[in-house]
Scaffold this active site. Structure first.
Site, PDB file in Angstrom:
ATOM      1  N   SER A 191      42.433  11.228  56.189  1.00  0.00           N
ATOM      2  CA  SER A 191      41.875  11.838  54.981  1.00  0.00           C
ATOM      3  C   SER A 191      42.394  13.279  54.895  1.00  0.00           C
ATOM      4  CB  SER A 191      40.350  11.746  55.002  1.00  0.00           C
ATOM      5  OG  SER A 191      39.812  12.022  53.740  1.00  0.00           O
ATOM      6  N   GLU A 324      40.403   2.555  49.386  1.00  0.00           N
ATOM      7  CA  GLU A 324      39.888   3.835  49.881  1.00  0.00           C
ATOM      8  C   GLU A 324      38.592   4.288  49.191  1.00  0.00           C
ATOM      9  OE1 GLU A 324      41.198   5.770  52.240  1.00  0.00           O
ATOM     10  OE2 GLU A 324      43.290   5.164  52.468  1.00  0.00           O
ATOM     11  N   HIS A 415      37.604   3.661  52.789  1.00  0.00           N
ATOM     12  CA  HIS A 415      37.977   4.927  53.414  1.00  0.00           C
ATOM     13  C   HIS A 415      37.391   5.006  54.824  1.00  0.00           C
ATOM     14  CE1 HIS A 415      39.728   8.862  52.921  1.00  0.00           C
ATOM     15  NE2 HIS A 415      38.600   9.492  53.191  1.00  0.00           N
TER      16      HIS A 415
END
Length: 500
Positions: A191, A324, A415
């Protein structure tokens, strides 16, 4: 319990540290690489930590820059630890002490959290599995939010990035004492951490500090200095102080956090805000409190830097999970059922040509599902494809992957899902909430082995991405290699779509 004399020690340039043994490896936690960023150092470049005498215990995680998590319960357990000396490294090693053969390969991990949150003290970032495979692992902290990245008239820009650089210099100068090879350093993160390592890949100043890059779900850096200055001036105006070090130093950490929550595109504090309006801001402004193209430390956006050949001698793996941020409109299916997808995508800033191509590439999805996938593709998948194609044009060694295994707990490959598979820590805490009660160990074996092989040899075990083969590793049950595995996101990079 082993006595202090039986515990592992290592001699750094600042002094001796004592860690603790675990099964098969040693952990040295909370080693300060910089002076506490407080008082006159609060908004300045980090200063290397002064030497100490005697032996310093390194058996507990140090204080963290994070004071407030993004949510009450985060996807990755990342604890906040109080204290002032927040710039630390944690070293996990199977063989502390100088090596006779040059040392083991090194993984340096930079945590995510939108550049406003996150912690290197997560149990998921423990390097035990990598130690088992002969890789020394280091996790680092850095200043977050406005303290790390906010514009201040008379302070250096990108202070959080200066923290990354000093931490990497610490690794260069000290990792041999922990059995690591400073010439074989791979930087990795997920991320915002994945974006951090891409930013470092495109920074001339960072080039001598690592040899390989492994980016998980990393958003490329592209925020302009003008936008950063605008946010910095707004924050100072809200506080009623001058946008200077003197003015902002009068504000406490808590006051800064409250103000940045009103202005940041991540971690905002208004639960009643229109979710689509918030999405539009996030998609079009990016991570507003994060690395900024300042013309010096970061001379170009990530895409521009890689197109210019910066970092082309470094091996790069990058990729994303398939879904995600699809969860951003979870539960909105009924509310959006009667709204044409084109209307919502247009409201998010997509042009008519992009909308037509994107809708055509995603048949059978209702509006909420299609818009959720659009957010994922816009923020993560299309940029990963774009960077792979840029690197291919520069003949830079690049591998592209997708993490496609659908978690029964979240209904897709969301995610953060790939992180415990890469670290091979499926037995750690809070895994079931993200990956379900029985996540497949066989998949963790494959993801982790690919990462360990890349860190050690520069080859993850599948063909490089290039214009001819366009190979993409798809992590699923079973794992496969497919051609052009990101084709459904190509509509979001229209300037390249005409080439395919």
């Amino acid at each position: 319990m082993a006595s202090a004399a039986q515990q592992p020690e290592a001699t750094t340039q600042a002094g001796v540290v004592r860690g603790r043994w675990r099964d098969g490896s040693a952990a040295f936690l909370g080693i300060p690489f910089a002076e506490p960023p407080i008082n006159e150092l609060r908004f300045q470049a980090p200063v290397p930590h002064r030497p100490w005498s005697g032996v310093r215990d390194a058996v507990e995680y140090g204080p963290t820059p994070q004071r407030k998590t993004l949510a009450e319960v985060t996807l990755i357990p990342e604890p906040s630890i109080e204290g002032e000396s927040t710039l630390n490294v944690n070293v996990f090693t199977p063989a502390p002490g100088p090596a006779d053969d040059g040392g083991l390969p090194v993984l340096v991990w930079i945590h995510g959290g939108g550049y406003v949150a996150g912690s290197p003290a997560s149990p998921w970032y423990d390097g035990a599995a990598f130690n088992r495979d002969g890789v020394v692992t280091v996790s680092i902290s850095y200043r977050l939010g406005f303290d790390g990245f906010g514009w201040i008239e008379d302070a250096p820009a990108n202070r959080g990035m200066l923290d990354w650089l000093l931490a990497l210099e610490w690794v260069r100068d000290n990792i041999a004492a922990f059995g690591g090879d400073p010439a074989r350093v791979t930087i990795s993160g997920q991320s915002a951490g994945g974006g951090a390592v891409l930013t470092l890949l495109g920074s001339p100043r960072a080039q001598g500090l690592f040899s390989r890059v492994l980016s998980l779900s990393g958003p490329p850096t592209q925020v302009a200095m003008e936008a950063s200055e605008e946010l910095g001036r707004k924050l100072a105006a809200l506080a009623g102080v001058a946008p200077t070090v003197a003015g902002l130093s009068a504000l406490s950490e808590a006051e800064i956090l409250a103000l940045q929550g009103q202005l940041s595109s991540v971690g905002g504090s208004d639960p009643t805000a229109d979710p689509l309006a918030g999405l539009s801001t996030m998609l079009n402004e990016g991570l507003t409190l994060g690395p900024v193209v300042d013309g010096a430390l970061i001379p170009l956006s990530t895409a521009e830097a890689l197109a210019a050949g910066i970092g082309a001698d470094k091996e790069l793996i990058l990729g994303t999970t398939d879904n995600e941020f699809n969860m951003v409109l979870a539960g909105a299916g009924d509310a959006l059922a009667a709204v044409p997808p084109a209307a919502v995508l247009g409201g998010l800033g997509a042009t008519p040509g992009v909308i037509e191509a994107y809708v055509a590439a995603h048949p059978g999805l209702d509006t909420a599902a299609l818009v959720g996938q659009f957010v994922t593709d816009h923020m993560f998948r299309a940029p990963a494809l774009d960077l792979a194609e840029i690197r291919a044009a520069a003949q830079a060694p690049t591998w592209l992957y997708r993490f496609a295994w659908a978690s029964p707990a979240v209904g897709g490959a969301g995610h953060c899902l790939d992180v415990p598979f890469m670290f091979d820590c499926l037995g750690s805490e809070r895994i079931a909430a993200l990956a379900g009660p029985q996540p497949p160990q066989a998949l963790a074996d494959e993801v982790h082995a690919s990462a360990a092989s890349f860190i050690a040899t520069g080859n993850p075990g599948w063909p490089q991405w290039d214009d001819a083969g366009q190979a993409v590793r798809v992590y699923d049950l079973p794992t496969t290699v497919v051609a052009d595995g990101y084709a459904d996101a190509r509509a979001l990079i229209p300037e390249r779509a005409a080439q395919h």
